[in-house]
Scaffold this motif. Sequence first.
Motif, PDB file in Angstrom:
ATOM      1  N   ALA A   1       0.831  -1.202   0.000  1.00 21.67           N
ATOM      2  CA  ALA A   1       0.000   0.000   0.000  1.00 21.67           C
ATOM      3  C   ALA A   1       0.866   1.253   0.000  1.00 21.67           C
ATOM      4  O   ALA A   1       1.952   1.274   0.569  1.00 21.67           O
ATOM      5  N   LEU A   2       0.328   2.298  -0.635  1.00 24.83           N
ATOM      6  CA  LEU A   2       0.988   3.609  -0.624  1.00 24.83           C
ATOM      7  C   LEU A   2       0.422   4.421   0.537  1.00 24.83           C
ATOM      8  O   LEU A   2      -0.749   4.274   0.874  1.00 24.83           O
ATOM      9  N   HIS A   3       1.231   5.287   1.116  1.00 23.77           N
ATOM     10  CA  HIS A   3       0.787   6.036   2.294  1.00 23.77           C
ATOM     11  C   HIS A   3       1.068   7.520   2.173  1.00 23.77           C
ATOM     12  O   HIS A   3       2.140   7.921   1.720  1.00 23.77           O
ATOM     13  N   TRP A   4       0.092   8.317   2.622  1.00 28.13           N
ATOM     14  CA  TRP A   4       0.256   9.778   2.683  1.00 28.13           C
ATOM     15  C   TRP A   4      -0.321  10.269   4.006  1.00 28.13           C
ATOM     16  O   TRP A   4      -1.198   9.622   4.592  1.00 28.13           O
TER      17      TRP A   4
ATOM     18  N   LYS B   1     -10.744  18.410  13.265  1.00 29.75           N
ATOM     19  CA  LYS B   1      -9.767  18.120  12.209  1.00 29.75           C
ATOM     20  C   LYS B   1      -8.643  17.285  12.806  1.00 29.75           C
ATOM     21  O   LYS B   1      -8.000  17.699  13.751  1.00 29.75           O
ATOM     22  N   VAL B   2      -8.460  16.143  12.235  1.00 29.79           N
ATOM     23  CA  VAL B   2      -7.465  15.219  12.769  1.00 29.79           C
ATOM     24  C   VAL B   2      -6.498  14.874  11.651  1.00 29.79           C
ATOM     25  O   VAL B   2      -6.906  14.719  10.503  1.00 29.79           O
ATOM     26  N   GLU B   3      -5.232  14.731  11.990  1.00 30.65           N
ATOM     27  CA  GLU B   3      -4.297  14.285  10.966  1.00 30.65           C
ATOM     28  C   GLU B   3      -4.090  12.792  11.099  1.00 30.65           C
ATOM     29  O   GLU B   3      -3.915  12.267  12.195  1.00 30.65           O
ATOM     30  N   LEU B   4      -4.157  12.126   9.961  1.00 29.38           N
ATOM     31  CA  LEU B   4      -4.074  10.666   9.950  1.00 29.38           C
ATOM     32  C   LEU B   4      -3.218  10.239   8.774  1.00 29.38           C
ATOM     33  O   LEU B   4      -2.934  11.016   7.881  1.00 29.38           O
ATOM     34  N   ILE B   5      -2.915   8.967   8.753  1.00 28.30           N
ATOM     35  CA  ILE B   5      -2.239   8.386   7.597  1.00 28.30           C
ATOM     36  C   ILE B   5      -3.307   7.703   6.747  1.00 28.30           C
ATOM     37  O   ILE B   5      -4.130   6.937   7.267  1.00 28.30           O
ATOM     38  N   VAL B   6      -3.295   8.022   5.472  1.00 29.08           N
ATOM     39  CA  VAL B   6      -4.225   7.372   4.553  1.00 29.08           C
ATOM     40  C   VAL B   6      -3.423   6.388   3.710  1.00 29.08           C
ATOM     41  O   VAL B   6      -2.340   6.725   3.226  1.00 29.08           O
ATOM     42  N   SER B   7      -3.958   5.177   3.553  1.00 30.85           N
ATOM     43  CA  SER B   7      -3.227   4.197   2.737  1.00 30.85           C
ATOM     44  C   SER B   7      -4.085   3.772   1.560  1.00 30.85           C
ATOM     45  O   SER B   7      -5.312   3.746   1.648  1.00 30.85           O
ATOM     46  N   PHE B   8      -3.413   3.456   0.456  1.00 29.34           N
ATOM     47  CA  PHE B   8      -4.095   3.015  -0.758  1.00 29.34           C
ATOM     48  C   PHE B   8      -3.564   1.636  -1.077  1.00 29.34           C
ATOM     49  O   PHE B   8      -2.383   1.479  -1.409  1.00 29.34           O
ATOM     50  N   ASP B   9      -4.413   0.625  -0.985  1.00 28.38           N
ATOM     51  CA  ASP B   9      -4.002  -0.743  -1.280  1.00 28.38           C
ATOM     52  C   ASP B   9      -3.894  -0.889  -2.793  1.00 28.38           C
ATOM     53  O   ASP B   9      -4.875  -0.690  -3.517  1.00 28.38           O
ATOM     54  N   VAL B  10      -2.718  -1.246  -3.260  1.00 29.64           N
ATOM     55  CA  VAL B  10      -2.467  -1.247  -4.700  1.00 29.64           C
ATOM     56  C   VAL B  10      -3.267  -2.335  -5.412  1.00 29.64           C
ATOM     57  O   VAL B  10      -3.654  -2.179  -6.567  1.00 29.64           O
ATOM     58  N   ASN B  11      -3.558  -3.412  -4.711  1.00 28.42           N
ATOM     59  CA  ASN B  11      -4.288  -4.507  -5.334  1.00 28.42           C
ATOM     60  C   ASN B  11      -5.789  -4.243  -5.358  1.00 28.42           C
ATOM     61  O   ASN B  11      -6.427  -4.283  -6.401  1.00 28.42           O
TER      62      ASN B  11
ATOM     63  N   GLU C   1      -8.372   0.150  -2.551  1.00 23.13           N
ATOM     64  CA  GLU C   1      -9.172   0.731  -1.470  1.00 23.13           C
ATOM     65  C   GLU C   1      -8.319   1.602  -0.584  1.00 23.13           C
ATOM     66  O   GLU C   1      -7.139   1.330  -0.380  1.00 23.13           O
ATOM     67  N   PHE C   2      -8.990   2.617  -0.022  1.00 17.69           N
ATOM     68  CA  PHE C   2      -8.310   3.503   0.919  1.00 17.69           C
ATOM     69  C   PHE C   2      -8.660   3.110   2.341  1.00 17.69           C
ATOM     70  O   PHE C   2      -9.790   2.744   2.640  1.00 17.69           O
ATOM     71  N   ARG C   3      -7.673   3.200   3.207  1.00 19.03           N
ATOM     72  CA  ARG C   3      -7.919   2.958   4.639  1.00 19.03           C
ATOM     73  C   ARG C   3      -7.199   4.032   5.422  1.00 19.03           C
ATOM     74  O   ARG C   3      -6.361   4.735   4.895  1.00 19.03           O
ATOM     75  N   MET C   4      -7.528   4.111   6.700  1.00 11.75           N
ATOM     76  CA  MET C   4      -6.866   5.110   7.544  1.00 11.75           C
ATOM     77  C   MET C   4      -6.069   4.429   8.641  1.00 11.75           C
ATOM     78  O   MET C   4      -6.488   3.401   9.174  1.00 11.75           O
ATOM     79  N   LEU C   5      -4.959   5.059   8.992  1.00 16.72           N
ATOM     80  CA  LEU C   5      -4.141   4.553  10.098  1.00 16.72           C
ATOM     81  C   LEU C   5      -3.856   5.724  11.021  1.00 16.72           C
ATOM     82  O   LEU C   5      -3.584   6.823  10.541  1.00 16.72           O
ATOM     83  N   ARG C   6      -3.837   5.472  12.300  1.00 18.74           N
ATOM     84  CA  ARG C   6      -3.516   6.580  13.208  1.00 18.74           C
ATOM     85  C   ARG C   6      -2.019   6.715  13.372  1.00 18.74           C
ATOM     86  O   ARG C   6      -1.273   5.749  13.252  1.00 18.74           O
TER      87      ARG C   6
END
Lengths: 402, 168
Positions: A241-244, A256-266, A269-274
């Motif tokens: 997954a790619l992360h921003w 407003k919260v800052e989080l890590i968003v991930s994009f599963d390359v396969n 889908e986007f998910r969030m990580l704290r």
Amino acid sequence: MSQATEPPILRRRKNDLSDDIVLNILTRLPAKSVIRFRCVCKAWDSSITTPYFISTHLNNFAHDHDNDNGNGDGDGSIIHMPWHLRATKNSSNRAVCTVAFDLTFDRISEVEIPFDFPSGSAHIVGSCNGLLCLADIGNLNICDNVIYLWNPSIRKFKKLPDSCLGRLGFVKYGFAYHSENNDYKVVRISGYPGMRPPIPDEIEVYTLSSDSWRRVGMSLRVNVKVLDDCFLLPAPLVSGALHWISRVVEGEEERKVELIVSFDVNSEEFRMLRMPDGAMSIVRLQTFLASFKGKLAFLTFGQSEQRGGFQYSIWVMREYGVLESWNKLFVVPLERLAVCIAFTMCGSLLTHCLKTNNQEQKFVLVDTETLHEKDFDIQQPLCVANFMESLALLDGASMVSY
Amino acid sequence: MANQDAILNTTATSTMKITLKSADDKLFMVKEAIVMEFGVVKFFLENSTNLESTAIPLLNVSGSVLGRVIHYCEKSLSLHLILPPSTLLHLFERVAELILDDEDDESIVELVKAADYLDIKVLLAFVMPSIRKRFGLGDDKAVDFVYSAEAEEIFRRRATPASVGAGT
């Protein structure tokens, strides 16, 4: 039977190696050598350019660079490119990237960049299997958002087609290898700040196999905006997954919260990580993500916990997706105010100590494990990405050879 | 490089803080280096002693605006370091836009007027490009345009629901 001379027939002698063994040997040779051997004979040329050969060759070399078991002993290499290409042309009037050792940044070789960017400045979006993705730093015009895929080892590149979005705002990229399909993807996230009512980021994905862009939705319920302190650092690819870093508006109070968003390359889908606990409460000047020995790393630069001075704090997520596994691995103290330019997979931190009234700017390479510092002699900031020689896209369609 | 020294002083050894008081009597303890960017206050600071015990009154600025002014001053100083506008101007401006996206139209105009009143050049340089982009103003429009009747008309038009899709 005629005694006329027959044309000589090339016969294989009994102790010659079989084709399988020959190809096996070739898959273990460096990419540059293999390219030269294409001219030995037609059989070799057609074998070398098969997807099977290319991926076997890649697997053989990728294992050497596999840092997942923590073996970051610094014999990997990186490639770096100055931000402002126009300032660094060589005698043939071409801008140049440098290949170097990832621990010491000692120079190995230089590579000319065979194409130009409209704005004269570019950054490395990512690097997978020896294939680099470079993008123009981008400007207000859509046609300036130029992206290239480039494999310097085989001297081939490809310019990506134009965006499928009607317009582009402030863009962030990611580049990934899709291992399930043996394919490559480029993700472009376009943000439109200042719009009222606010509009969410627009996302498109380029797939090499289809050679086209396609819109992708973000199914997360919250209003996510991709925001990053370091636009010129590549988005890390970890666990497929790619992360921003992003800003998310959540809850009824619209916090407003800052989080890590991930994009599963396969699955796309986007998910969030704290973020790690306590990471965001310190006074910090810069926050970004990187990949460290195959794991996701979270770095902040800010005031030192002691009086005076600064420090980099580096957390690593030991087990992907498990928030409790965030582990503050390193604290790197620094006397001067600095901006991080790169954090390599083996833990070398390249910092740009800023010019002040009393001191000149300088670039310092810090080994995060030993805290050993060394000055690095460059004149302007660089983009850095891991690098290996490979045959990636040797069989690619519409690649330009130079 | 005034800005870099400001942030250097902000985070390094000098921890001296100065108290600012807003029009509605709210007090803000702010690092000296940030306050030095406030043109109107700078003269006062340079010519006074015993600053730590006085609260400097800022008569035209409310507490909510002053809080945001201080916040964005800090952000703009650190952005200067990460993406120096001398070499990466348009990236700097676009990131500033992203950071200011939190502000709605009315509050961003309030912010720019406060930056003007307090004479904070660093903050004006940070906010003006976003104002121009958001309201579709030409590059020639400086901060005084924001007070004009023409500008008021633009803001009003943007605020009405019928103008969804208009603006930038």
